[in-house]
Design a protein around this motif. Structure first.
Motif, PDB file in Angstrom:
ATOM      1  N   ALA A   1      47.868   2.864  54.532  1.00 49.35           N
ATOM      2  CA  ALA A   1      48.208   3.955  55.456  1.00 49.35           C
ATOM      3  C   ALA A   1      48.378   5.281  54.730  1.00 49.35           C
ATOM      4  CB  ALA A   1      49.490   3.607  56.213  1.00 49.35           C
ATOM      5  N   LEU A   2      48.479   5.244  53.406  1.00 45.09           N
ATOM      6  CA  LEU A   2      48.680   6.465  52.612  1.00 45.09           C
ATOM      7  C   LEU A   2      47.397   6.918  51.929  1.00 45.09           C
ATOM      8  CD1 LEU A   2      52.124   5.573  50.990  1.00 45.09           C
ATOM      9  CD2 LEU A   2      51.698   7.186  52.857  1.00 45.09           C
ATOM     10  N   ALA A   3      46.267   6.414  52.377  1.00 44.57           N
ATOM     11  CA  ALA A   3      44.997   6.736  51.708  1.00 44.57           C
ATOM     12  C   ALA A   3      44.702   8.228  51.701  1.00 44.57           C
ATOM     13  CB  ALA A   3      43.853   5.970  52.370  1.00 44.57           C
ATOM     14  N   ALA A   4      45.170   8.961  52.709  1.00 45.92           N
ATOM     15  CA  ALA A   4      44.916  10.403  52.776  1.00 45.92           C
ATOM     16  C   ALA A   4      46.007  11.218  52.083  1.00 45.92           C
ATOM     17  CB  ALA A   4      44.807  10.851  54.236  1.00 45.92           C
ATOM     18  N   ALA A   5      47.015  10.564  51.538  1.00 50.04           N
ATOM     19  CA  ALA A   5      48.157  11.277  50.961  1.00 50.04           C
ATOM     20  C   ALA A   5      48.099  11.404  49.441  1.00 50.04           C
ATOM     21  CB  ALA A   5      49.465  10.572  51.351  1.00 50.04           C
ATOM     22  N   TRP A   6      47.136  10.751  48.808  1.00 43.75           N
ATOM     23  CA  TRP A   6      47.074  10.816  47.346  1.00 43.75           C
ATOM     24  C   TRP A   6      46.692  12.219  46.888  1.00 43.75           C
ATOM     25  CZ3 TRP A   6      49.426   7.161  44.838  1.00 43.75           C
ATOM     26  CH2 TRP A   6      49.513   5.890  45.400  1.00 43.75           C
ATOM     27  N   THR A   7      47.344  12.682  45.849  1.00 40.73           N
ATOM     28  CA  THR A   7      47.108  14.026  45.337  1.00 40.73           C
ATOM     29  C   THR A   7      47.290  14.024  43.826  1.00 40.73           C
ATOM     30  OG1 THR A   7      47.721  16.358  45.661  1.00 40.73           O
ATOM     31  CG2 THR A   7      49.528  14.770  45.592  1.00 40.73           C
TER      32      THR A   7
END
Length: 409
Positions: free
Chosen positions: A266-272
């Motif tokens: 669910a955090l695939a778009a949150a990596w930075t």
């Protein structure tokens, strides 16, 4: 950070566009009156009993959900996690599945949320450069704020897994030894400098073998998901005991976590990207080859008022590095092991994740609910709220962490 994908719409009323849409689907353990606890998924303001729907749908892994904890499901590994997530998303977006699914749905306020997994070992880190620097300036004003090892390794300590509690559990003010700066001897009594630490927690799914290291590249193979975490801290007890061996009774009385575990998917778009780690460069076993930080926003709410908004993206050490460092000496991790990030703090005053920092050690009170505050008082309620970019283009809401302070006993 990955590009948001098109996400199907859920037929569950109120789910679409919420922080608990089908791009999130966190796992928890629920209990209903007269029934034993079972594994569930949250969708909007409903909970889906996975044991009921998996049995009805004749899913091979249905026994993993008829359990009082997530441990068996977490231990099953990434292939099962991925297939379960795809199956649940299909159930909640395909109108033809409504007759199967609706009997297994229940309003969130009709169930009791339990501690979602049996905690194995609990380790807490100190991964925010801003937090560590603030503490160093407060307690070592005439020295460098960071100790020489801080940028070479993720500093951490082993906590007490038996006092990890689920959100909503009251916290009794701890007692212990504390020594005033101008006193010759310590005294015993309730902590007068009770504090919070706004953190993110990471949960081990697949265990490792003793004597073998978990590399930063293997982070996702072993890590099931993320919880909100409040590492309650008695600063006066901690200050007296932590030299020379570190935190003990000032930390071990309670650690609160959210009832919902957000899966890594669910955090695939949150990596930075992490802040720079080139001066000094980290040792090889701590190197990461991809974006390894997380763009998660945190809110600290004291008695109903937001007093700080710490940004997790400013953390110096990544969760993959913390796990790699935990095992670099050959120590193994087990299903249900929990590690905390340490206090999340940003560069601005309103981004500090502890009352110690917000009040600068009690010397600079901050305002909450119309009056000046420093440390926690009996009756105070603290809630930590979290949000992150979702894979559907909106934002997901990670599980909240709430606790209320009761008087010392």
């Amino acid at each position: 950070m990955s590009t948001p994908a098109t996400t199907p719409t859920s037929w569950v009323e109120g789910a679409a566009g919420s922080g608990f849409d089908v791009d999130h689907l966190p796992y928890g353990v629920v209990a209903r009156p007269g029934e034993r606890p079972r594994v569930a998924v949250r969708i909007g303001d409903q909970v889906l009993d996975l044991s009921v729907v998996a049995a009805a749908d004749m899913v091979d892994t249905h026994a993993l959900f008829d359990q009082p904890t997530l441990n068996a499901f977490m231990a099953a590994g990434p292939a099962v996690w991925d297939s379960t997530r795809a199956w649940v998303r299909g159930l909640l977006t395909d109108e033809t599945e409504r007759d199967l699914v609706e009997p297994a749905l229940a309003p969130l306020d009709s169930v009791t949320m339990l501690l979602p997994f049996t905690v194995g070992d609990y380790v807490d880190f100190y991964a925010s450069e801003h937090h560590a620097s603030n503490v160093g300036h407060m307690f070592r004003p005439d020295a460098e704020p960071l100790l020489p090892n801080w940028k070479h390794l993720p500093v951490g300590y082993h906590g007490r897994s038996g006092t990890v509690v689920v959100s909503g559990t009251d916290v009794v003010r701890p007692c212990g030894q504390r020594k005033a700066p101008d006193a010759d001897l310590p005294t015993y009594g309730p902590s007068q400098r009770l504090d919070i630490e706004a953190e993110l927690g990471f949960v081990v799914g697949v265990p490792s073998t003793m004597g073998e290291r978990v590399t930063t590249a293997d982070f996702a193979r072993h890590t099931f998901g993320v919880v909100g975490l409040n590492d309650w801290s008695a600063r006066d007890i901690q200050a007296w005991e932590y030299v020379p061996l570190g935190p003990f009774l000032g930390k071990s009385f309670a650690t609160s976590i959210s009832a919902w575990v957000t899966p890594l998917a669910a955090l695939a778009a949150a990596w930075t990207d992490l802040p720079g780690q080139d001066d000094p460069a980290v040792l090889d076993y701590l190197r990461v080859d991809r974006p390894a930080g997380l763009d998660i926003e945190v809110e600290v709410v004291l008695d109903g008022e937001v007093v700080a908004r710490p940004p997790y993206r400013t953390m110096y050490w990544s969760p993959a590095q913390m796990l790699a460092h935990t095992t670099v000496n050959g120590a193994s991790v087990r299903t249900g092991d929990l590690w905390g990030s340490g206090t999340v703090s940003g560069p601005e005053r309103d981004q500090r994740g502890s009352l110690l920092e917000l009040s600068w050690g009690g010397k600079e009170p901050f305002t909450a609910a119309g009056r000046e505050r420093t440390f926690l008082e009996d009756g105070d309620e603290v809630t930590l709220r979290y949000s992150a970019p979702g894979t559907g283009g909106g934002r997901i809401s990670l599980g909240e962490v709430t606790g209320r302070i009761l008087p010392a006993r």
